[in-house]
Design an enzyme around this catalytic site. Sequence first.
Site, PDB file in Angstrom:
ATOM      1  N   SER A 152       0.825  -1.205   0.000  1.00  0.00           N
ATOM      2  CA  SER A 152       0.000   0.000   0.000  1.00  0.00           C
ATOM      3  C   SER A 152       0.862   1.258   0.000  1.00  0.00           C
ATOM      4  O   SER A 152       1.965   1.269   0.563  1.00  0.00           O
ATOM      5  CB  SER A 152      -0.867  -0.027   1.260  1.00  0.00           C
ATOM      6  N   TYR A 177      -2.166  -0.315  10.213  1.00  0.00           N
ATOM      7  CA  TYR A 177      -2.353  -0.920   8.883  1.00  0.00           C
ATOM      8  C   TYR A 177      -1.069  -0.825   8.059  1.00  0.00           C
ATOM      9  O   TYR A 177      -0.599  -1.810   7.488  1.00  0.00           O
ATOM     10  CB  TYR A 177      -3.515  -0.213   8.160  1.00  0.00           C
TER      11      TYR A 177
HETATM   12  N1  LIG Z   1      -8.528  -0.399  -2.251  1.00  0.00           N
HETATM   13  C1  LIG Z   1      -7.449   0.355  -2.092  1.00  0.00           C
HETATM   14  O1  LIG Z   1      -7.470   1.576  -2.335  1.00  0.00           O
HETATM   15  C2  LIG Z   1      -6.163  -0.255  -1.615  1.00  0.00           C
HETATM   16  C3  LIG Z   1      -5.042   0.581  -1.485  1.00  0.00           C
HETATM   17  C4  LIG Z   1      -3.845   0.015  -1.044  1.00  0.00           C
HETATM   18  C5  LIG Z   1      -3.760  -1.340  -0.763  1.00  0.00           C
HETATM   19  N2  LIG Z   1      -4.876  -2.115  -0.882  1.00  0.00           N
HETATM   20  C6  LIG Z   1      -4.745  -3.548  -0.574  1.00  0.00           C
HETATM   21  O2  LIG Z   1      -5.284  -4.293  -1.664  1.00  0.00           O
HETATM   22  C7  LIG Z   1      -5.881  -5.499  -1.180  1.00  0.00           C
HETATM   23  C8  LIG Z   1      -7.327  -5.586  -1.656  1.00  0.00           C
HETATM   24  O3  LIG Z   1      -8.036  -4.447  -1.178  1.00  0.00           O
HETATM   25  P1  LIG Z   1      -9.582  -4.220  -1.470  1.00  0.00           P
HETATM   26  O4  LIG Z   1      -9.821  -2.763  -1.517  1.00  0.00           O
HETATM   27  O5  LIG Z   1     -10.015  -5.084  -2.573  1.00  0.00           O
HETATM   28  O6  LIG Z   1     -10.187  -4.743  -0.087  1.00  0.00           O
HETATM   29  P2  LIG Z   1     -11.422  -5.717   0.188  1.00  0.00           P
HETATM   30  O7  LIG Z   1     -11.680  -5.623   1.655  1.00  0.00           O
HETATM   31  O8  LIG Z   1     -12.542  -5.398  -0.734  1.00  0.00           O
HETATM   32  O9  LIG Z   1     -10.836  -7.143  -0.177  1.00  0.00           O
HETATM   33  C9  LIG Z   1     -10.118  -7.929   0.732  1.00  0.00           C
HETATM   34  C10 LIG Z   1     -10.722  -9.326   0.724  1.00  0.00           C
HETATM   35  O10 LIG Z   1      -9.969 -10.128   1.639  1.00  0.00           O
HETATM   36  C11 LIG Z   1     -10.861 -10.975   2.340  1.00  0.00           C
HETATM   37  N3  LIG Z   1     -10.279 -11.344   3.639  1.00  0.00           N
HETATM   38  C12 LIG Z   1     -10.086 -10.531   4.712  1.00  0.00           C
HETATM   39  N4  LIG Z   1      -9.573 -11.244   5.727  1.00  0.00           N
HETATM   40  C13 LIG Z   1      -9.415 -12.515   5.275  1.00  0.00           C
HETATM   41  C14 LIG Z   1      -8.952 -13.719   5.868  1.00  0.00           C
HETATM   42  N5  LIG Z   1      -8.536 -13.742   7.140  1.00  0.00           N
HETATM   43  N6  LIG Z   1      -8.935 -14.846   5.127  1.00  0.00           N
HETATM   44  C15 LIG Z   1      -9.361 -14.852   3.828  1.00  0.00           C
HETATM   45  N7  LIG Z   1      -9.839 -13.725   3.225  1.00  0.00           N
HETATM   46  C16 LIG Z   1      -9.862 -12.579   3.937  1.00  0.00           C
HETATM   47  C17 LIG Z   1     -12.129 -10.144   2.511  1.00  0.00           C
HETATM   48  O11 LIG Z   1     -13.276 -10.938   2.745  1.00  0.00           O
HETATM   49  C18 LIG Z   1     -12.168  -9.381   1.186  1.00  0.00           C
HETATM   50  O12 LIG Z   1     -12.986 -10.061   0.252  1.00  0.00           O
HETATM   51  C19 LIG Z   1      -5.726  -5.464   0.334  1.00  0.00           C
HETATM   52  O13 LIG Z   1      -4.566  -6.188   0.663  1.00  0.00           O
HETATM   53  C20 LIG Z   1      -5.534  -3.987   0.640  1.00  0.00           C
HETATM   54  O14 LIG Z   1      -4.820  -3.790   1.836  1.00  0.00           O
HETATM   55  C21 LIG Z   1      -6.068  -1.610  -1.306  1.00  0.00           C
END
Ligand SMILES: NC(=O)c1ccc[n+]([C@@H]2O[C@H](COP(=O)([O-])OP(=O)(O)OC[C@H]3O[C@@H](n4cnc5c(N)ncnc54)[C@H](O)[C@@H]3O)[C@@H](O)[C@H]2O)c1
Length: 347
Positions: A152, A177
Site C-alpha cells: 500500500s 495498517y
Molecule cells: N482499495 C485500495 O485503495 C487499496 C489501497 C492500497 C492497498 N490495498 C490492498 O489491496 C488489497 C485488496 O483491497 P480491497 O480494496 O479489494 O479490499 P477488500 O476488503 O474489498 O478485499 C479484501 C478481501 O480479503 C478478504 N479477507 C479478509 N480477511 C481474510 C482472511 N482472514 N482470510 C481470507 N480472506 C480474507 C475479505 O473478505 C475481502 O474479500 C488489500 O490487501 C488492501 O490492503 C487496497
Amino acid sequence: MKTYLITGGAGFIGSHLVKKLLSEHFKIIVVDNFDDFYDYKIKISNLCEATNTSFEIKYDEKEKNLKEFVNFINNADKNIILLNKDIRNFDDLKETFKNYKFDGIVHLAAKAGVRPSFERPLDYEETNIKGTLNLLELCKKFEINNFVCASSSSVYGDTPKLPFSESDNIKKTLSPYALTKKTCEEMAYLYYKNYSIKVVMLRFFTVYGPGQRSDLAIHKFARKLKYNEKISIYGDGKTGRDYTYIDDIIAGITASIKFINKKNECYEIFNLGNNKVITLMEMVKIMEKISGYKADLEFCDFQKGDMPMTYANISKAKKLLGYSPKTDFEDGIEKFFEWFEKKEESK
Ligand SMILES: NC(=O)c1ccc[n+]([C@@H]2O[C@H](COP(=O)([O-])OP(=O)(O)OC[C@H]3O[C@@H](n4cnc5c(N)ncnc54)[C@H](O)[C@@H]3O)[C@@H](O)[C@H]2O)c1
C-alpha cells in the site's frame, strides 16, 4: 493454461482481477473468508459480476447463504474454484495447498483501511501479518515460488519527499495498517532471499471505480451527495491523493504476473498509482460536477494516521512492467457514478 490462487478474490480489487484472469483463460482458485469488514452480500455480488452470474440470497443466516453460494460458483464455471477459507488458519490453508495445484499466488486478502486499524490493531496483525506468513511458509513447503502481493502507498508514512519512490526510506509509519503492510514486504523479502520465492510487492495508491469499498472516500461521499447528508472534510481540504482507477490497477497486477513468470529470481516493489495528485476539495468539486448533486460540507480535525499527501512516482513500473495508467480522474468518476446509481436504483 495457468492456475492462480487469489486470496481476497471476493473483494473489490480481487473480484476485478478474477474477472480479468478468467477472460484470459486462467484457472482461478479463490480463497476468501467473506470477513465482516463490510457486508458479505457485496462480496457475493462482486463474484457474480466477475463470473457473469446471478445468485439469489435466500436466508437470514450468513453461513447458510455462503454455503449455497460456494456450491453455486463451483458449479457455474469450471475455471473457478471458490473456497470459503481463512488465511489465518494454517492447517486449513495447508489442505488447500495439498489438494490443489497452482502456478502462483496473488495475495490480496487483508484487513484494509487506515482508520479502523487503530481500533483493532491485533486483528490487522493477525490477518495481514500472520495470514501472509502462513502463505509464505506454505509456498516454501509446497515449492510455489511465485508470489504477487498487495502492499500500500500508506507504507510511505510521514515523509515530506514527493513523489514517493520505491527506493525511499519508509521508517516513519503512521498507522497499524501501514505497519502490517511494511512487515509483509519485509517477510516476503526474507522468503525470497532464503527460499528463492519470486516476489512482486505492489504498492497500490487509493483504488477507485465500480465496486469500490464503501468505507473509502469516493464511495462514502457519493452516498452522502445522493442522500443530501453532511460530508466531513478532515483537515483544510488541501490534503491530496493519487487516485488510481481499478482497470489500471488490474493492468498492473496482470503485468506483474507476466513479469514474475519471465524471471528466474525476483524481488521487486512497484508503485501502482496514477502519478497525479487530486486534493480533497478538487475531488468534491469533480464529484459534484459529474453527479449534479451539491455537497453539504463540514470541516473537522485532521484524523490520526492519515497521510497529508500520496503521490506515486511510477517510472519503475512503467519501465519494467510497461504499466501506463489510462483513466483520468474525471472519466473514472463518471464510470464510478454510472455503477453507483445503478446499484442504488436496484436496492
Ligand atoms: N482499495 C485500495 O485503495 C487499496 C489501497 C492500497 C492497498 N490495498 C490492498 O489491496 C488489497 C485488496 O483491497 P480491497 O480494496 O479489494 O479490499 P477488500 O476488503 O474489498 O478485499 C479484501 C478481501 O480479503 C478478504 N479477507 C479478509 N480477511 C481474510 C482472511 N482472514 N482470510 C481470507 N480472506 C480474507 C475479505 O473478505 C475481502 O474479500 C488489500 O490487501 C488492501 O490492503 C487496497
